[in-house]
Design a protein around this motif. Structure first.
Motif, PDB file in Angstrom:
ATOM      1  N   MET A 169     -17.393   9.697  -8.815  1.00 45.50           N
ATOM      2  CA  MET A 169     -16.157  10.129  -8.190  1.00 45.50           C
ATOM      3  C   MET A 169     -15.405   8.868  -7.786  1.00 45.50           C
ATOM      4  N   LYS A 170     -14.150   8.799  -8.153  1.00 45.08           N
ATOM      5  CA  LYS A 170     -13.335   7.622  -7.875  1.00 45.08           C
ATOM      6  C   LYS A 170     -12.139   8.042  -7.012  1.00 45.08           C
ATOM      7  N   ILE A 171     -11.981   7.341  -5.896  1.00 43.38           N
ATOM      8  CA  ILE A 171     -10.880   7.650  -4.982  1.00 43.38           C
ATOM      9  C   ILE A 171     -10.018   6.409  -4.834  1.00 43.38           C
ATOM     10  N   GLU A 172      -8.730   6.575  -5.092  1.00 45.24           N
ATOM     11  CA  GLU A 172      -7.778   5.471  -4.987  1.00 45.24           C
ATOM     12  C   GLU A 172      -6.921   5.674  -3.750  1.00 45.24           C
ATOM     13  N   LEU A 173      -6.830   4.614  -2.945  1.00 44.45           N
ATOM     14  CA  LEU A 173      -6.079   4.660  -1.696  1.00 44.45           C
ATOM     15  C   LEU A 173      -4.791   3.864  -1.805  1.00 44.45           C
ATOM     16  N   ILE A 174      -3.774   4.347  -1.100  1.00 43.71           N
ATOM     17  CA  ILE A 174      -2.516   3.626  -0.919  1.00 43.71           C
ATOM     18  C   ILE A 174      -2.505   3.176   0.540  1.00 43.71           C
ATOM     19  N   LYS A 175      -2.313   1.891   0.759  1.00 47.34           N
ATOM     20  CA  LYS A 175      -2.272   1.350   2.120  1.00 47.34           C
ATOM     21  C   LYS A 175      -0.807   1.263   2.552  1.00 47.34           C
ATOM     22  N   LEU A 176      -0.466   1.961   3.618  1.00 48.13           N
ATOM     23  CA  LEU A 176       0.885   1.935   4.169  1.00 48.13           C
ATOM     24  C   LEU A 176       0.916   0.979   5.351  1.00 48.13           C
ATOM     25  N   LYS A 177       1.804  -0.013   5.286  1.00 48.82           N
ATOM     26  CA  LYS A 177       1.934  -0.969   6.384  1.00 48.82           C
ATOM     27  C   LYS A 177       3.221  -0.666   7.153  1.00 48.82           C
ATOM     28  N   PHE A 178       3.083  -0.587   8.498  1.00 50.96           N
ATOM     29  CA  PHE A 178       4.230  -0.288   9.358  1.00 50.96           C
ATOM     30  C   PHE A 178       3.868  -0.579  10.802  1.00 50.96           C
ATOM     31  N   ASN A 179       4.847  -0.887  11.608  1.00 55.76           N
ATOM     32  CA  ASN A 179       4.692  -0.993  13.061  1.00 55.76           C
ATOM     33  C   ASN A 179       3.471  -1.829  13.471  1.00 55.76           C
ATOM     34  N   ASP A 180       3.250  -2.962  12.822  1.00 60.32           N
ATOM     35  CA  ASP A 180       2.123  -3.862  13.098  1.00 60.32           C
ATOM     36  C   ASP A 180       0.764  -3.189  12.938  1.00 60.32           C
ATOM     37  N   THR A 181       0.672  -2.166  12.115  1.00 61.13           N
ATOM     38  CA  THR A 181      -0.594  -1.498  11.820  1.00 61.13           C
ATOM     39  C   THR A 181      -0.554  -1.022  10.378  1.00 61.13           C
ATOM     40  N   HIS A 182      -1.507  -0.229  10.004  1.00 62.19           N
ATOM     41  CA  HIS A 182      -1.494   0.378   8.677  1.00 62.19           C
ATOM     42  C   HIS A 182      -2.324   1.654   8.681  1.00 62.19           C
ATOM     43  N   SER A 183      -2.119   2.443   7.645  1.00 60.56           N
ATOM     44  CA  SER A 183      -2.887   3.667   7.455  1.00 60.56           C
ATOM     45  C   SER A 183      -3.081   3.855   5.956  1.00 60.56           C
ATOM     46  N   TYR A 184      -3.756   4.926   5.593  1.00 61.89           N
ATOM     47  CA  TYR A 184      -4.059   5.162   4.192  1.00 61.89           C
ATOM     48  C   TYR A 184      -3.679   6.569   3.770  1.00 61.89           C
TER      49      TYR A 184
END
Length: 155
Positions: free
Chosen positions: A1-16
């Motif tokens: 199983m392969k999971i690809e993440l997009i890293k969102l950078k904003f407001n001096d932090t990040h999420s996925y």
């Protein structure tokens, strides 16, 4: 199983956000003790961290009620797994793209702040109701930046 993440950078932090993926088997998808999360990661060796924020993983999740004197709370520990416990397939997780969404985040928070100021100064109940409705809508959009969910190709 392969999971690809997009890293969102904003407001001096990040999420996925994760790209759509196919589960390796029905059992892992239906197993309530296995979660895909970046929260409460039990990361003793520090191998699952990315700049202090855990990269989301499939984890076995264990929640227990802790009692101390008169206080009581739930504590959840998520233990990352590298292989499906049902079929044995390797679980590969990788960050395939980073996107700076700071401008969109700032724009939404600015709009929200302006609407909230108007809401605090109006005497009209009808206008107050409509402004609060718009603020809630913006709150949902802002909160979505922090949520781990499927990538919808926007921002």
């Amino acid at each position: 199983m392969k999971i690809e993440l997009i890293k969102l950078k904003f407001n001096d932090t990040h999420s996925y956000k994760y790209k759509p993926f196919t589960y390796c088997c029905d059992e892992i998808q239906n197993d309530k003790a296995i979660v895909f999360t970046g929260e409460d990661i039990n990361d003793i060796g520090g191998e699952y961290k990315d700049e202090g924020i855990p990269i989301p993983h499939f984890c076995t999740s264990h929640t227990e009620v802790i009692t101390s004197y008169e206080d009581e709370w739930e504590q959840t520990d998520n233990y990352p797994i590298r292989f499906c416990p049902h079929c044995g397939e390797k679980i590969g997780i990788s960050v395939v793209k980073e996107i700076d969404v700071s401008d969109k985040y700032k724009e939404l928070t600015k709009q929200r702040d302006e609407l909230w100021k108007k809401c605090q100064t109006t005497d009209s109940k009808k206008e107050d109701y409509e402004l609060r409705k718009q603020v809630r809508k913006l709150d949902y959009q802002i909160d979505d930046f922090y949520e781990l969910d499927e990538w919808k190709g926007e921002y």
